[in-house]
Design a protein around this motif. Sequence first.
Motif, PDB file in Angstrom:
ATOM      1  N   GLU A  54      67.811  16.818  45.964  1.00  0.00           N
ATOM      2  CA  GLU A  54      67.651  15.359  46.062  1.00  0.00           C
ATOM      3  C   GLU A  54      68.055  14.790  47.419  1.00  0.00           C
ATOM      4  O   GLU A  54      67.759  13.646  47.721  1.00  0.00           O
ATOM      5  CB  GLU A  54      68.467  14.678  44.954  1.00  0.00           C
ATOM      6  N   HIS A  55      68.784  15.598  48.217  1.00  0.00           N
ATOM      7  CA  HIS A  55      69.261  15.054  49.503  1.00  0.00           C
ATOM      8  C   HIS A  55      68.812  15.911  50.681  1.00  0.00           C
ATOM      9  O   HIS A  55      69.290  15.716  51.800  1.00  0.00           O
ATOM     10  CB  HIS A  55      70.786  14.906  49.463  1.00  0.00           C
ATOM     11  N   GLN A  56      67.954  16.886  50.400  1.00  0.00           N
ATOM     12  CA  GLN A  56      67.348  17.743  51.433  1.00  0.00           C
ATOM     13  C   GLN A  56      68.395  18.410  52.327  1.00  0.00           C
ATOM     14  O   GLN A  56      68.148  18.713  53.492  1.00  0.00           O
ATOM     15  CB  GLN A  56      66.348  16.945  52.295  1.00  0.00           C
ATOM     16  N   LEU A  57      69.574  18.649  51.780  1.00  0.00           N
ATOM     17  CA  LEU A  57      70.617  19.369  52.523  1.00  0.00           C
ATOM     18  C   LEU A  57      70.550  20.831  52.059  1.00  0.00           C
ATOM     19  O   LEU A  57      71.133  21.182  51.029  1.00  0.00           O
ATOM     20  CB  LEU A  57      71.974  18.742  52.188  1.00  0.00           C
ATOM     21  N   THR A  58      69.816  21.646  52.790  1.00  0.00           N
ATOM     22  CA  THR A  58      69.585  23.012  52.291  1.00  0.00           C
ATOM     23  C   THR A  58      70.377  24.067  53.048  1.00  0.00           C
ATOM     24  O   THR A  58      70.476  25.200  52.594  1.00  0.00           O
ATOM     25  CB  THR A  58      68.084  23.371  52.364  1.00  0.00           C
TER      26      THR A  58
END
Length: 416
Positions: A54-58
């Motif tokens: 959901e926060h595109q912190l991969t």
Amino acid sequence: MQRFSALSLLKAGLSGQRGWTPQWRTAEPKAAYDAIIVGGGGHGLGTAYYLAKEHQLTNIAVLEKGWIGGGNTGRNTTIIRSNYLFGESAALYDHAVKLWETLSQTLNYNVMFSQRGVLMLAHSVHDVQVAKRHVHANRANGVDNEWLTPQAAQAFCPLLNIGDIRYPVLGAALQRRGGTARHDAVAWGYARAADALGVDIIENCEVTGIRRYGSGAVQSVETTRGLIRAPKIGVAAAGHTSVIMKMAGVGLPLESYPLQALVSEPIKPVFPCVVMSNTIHAYISQSDKGELVIGAGTDAYTSYTQRGALHISGHALEAVCELFPMFRRLRMLRNWGGIVDVTPDRSPIIGKTPVPGLYVNCGWGTGGFKATPGSAHVFAWTIAHDEPHPINAPFTLERFRDGNLIDEAAAAAVAH
Ligand code: FAD
Ligand code: PYC
């Protein structure tokens, strides 16, 4: 999705599952990440999943000192409900129940969520008053809960003894949307989904120190597999949270206690729901394998020993046998314990800490499994935005300084 026939499953079993695709990669720690989550239980893995999804912190890692799900996530009795007293808690725990309702589809992994109903027994006039207060408060907050007479409770759970016994059943509160889920599947489902989004899940990697810049902000974690840098560190380590937070110089109002549970030999399906009793410190359900899953209260003394005192389970079993006389002839298979992190108001702490870049999710005590998806969802939001999600905004560390407590001792349901 991989599909298996009975024959292919048998062949795979006999050949030691050679050729099966692992559900997540065996990741090697990198020198740096955008965020690190300490603790590979449901809360930590779920947080990593929602951060990526959901926060595109991969570019993130979950660091787990043992194996994922080997902490309380894999040791708990899997009861899920949202019948807490205060509005703040209703919002948090019901957010979780709503996410549970679609979690198998969200993760494409069967977490075996079963809304079989949670019945909480009342054995005294005081119990009746407390339970009815919860029923009214829950309904005012839009959370389902209903009051049952002893006869209605027995109709819902036919094995229940409502006769003239030491712990008479004077009625019960029933949350029909409550139930159970499969604990391992929750850890594995989140792990597989997070891994697929690029998250590194690093097992056998214990955090042994937290380094900070001169400004005070977090810089890196020291681990048994080397130093790893990250500007954001989220800690979700249940009973060991205070140990880890101390590494960053943050003291927490937590006490860690052993909490134990036990299972019987498996029997055919006889028990249709979950039954809990706060007063007698016992609760029971039947797993899909057929075992009766029985829990007791916490030990009276703080400790990091992952086993509970014998007299505590003895007491729980005596009470269970009185409430369900047919279980007297069952043999118990095994028992175990986990270390639960208890706050003074029996509500969790989810949010920022005095150390910039350091976030904490803890204090779930005896009851955090039910909250897993909701807690992970709002914790990820908090880490991504560097400010609390509206749902976890009341669950700050500062409430213990400011006096804004959320006293859920009566709803916690297990003695502690
Ligand atoms: P955990 O699953 O414990 O994960 C934390 C992880 O952090 C662990 O795997 C641990 O190894 C790791 N860790 C610790 N220190 C370090 C370190 N230094 N470095 C790296 N990793 C570290 N809740 C309910 O809602 N319903 C129930 O029916 C219920 N029954 C329970 C019964 C028992 C016997 C127990 C013990 C608990 C029960 N609970 C229940 C509580 C629930 O299990 C927990 O609140 C919840 O599982 C906590 O999840 P978590 O992910 O925060 O912690
Ligand atoms: O929080 O519902 C609960 C619970 C049940 C058993 C242990 N915790």
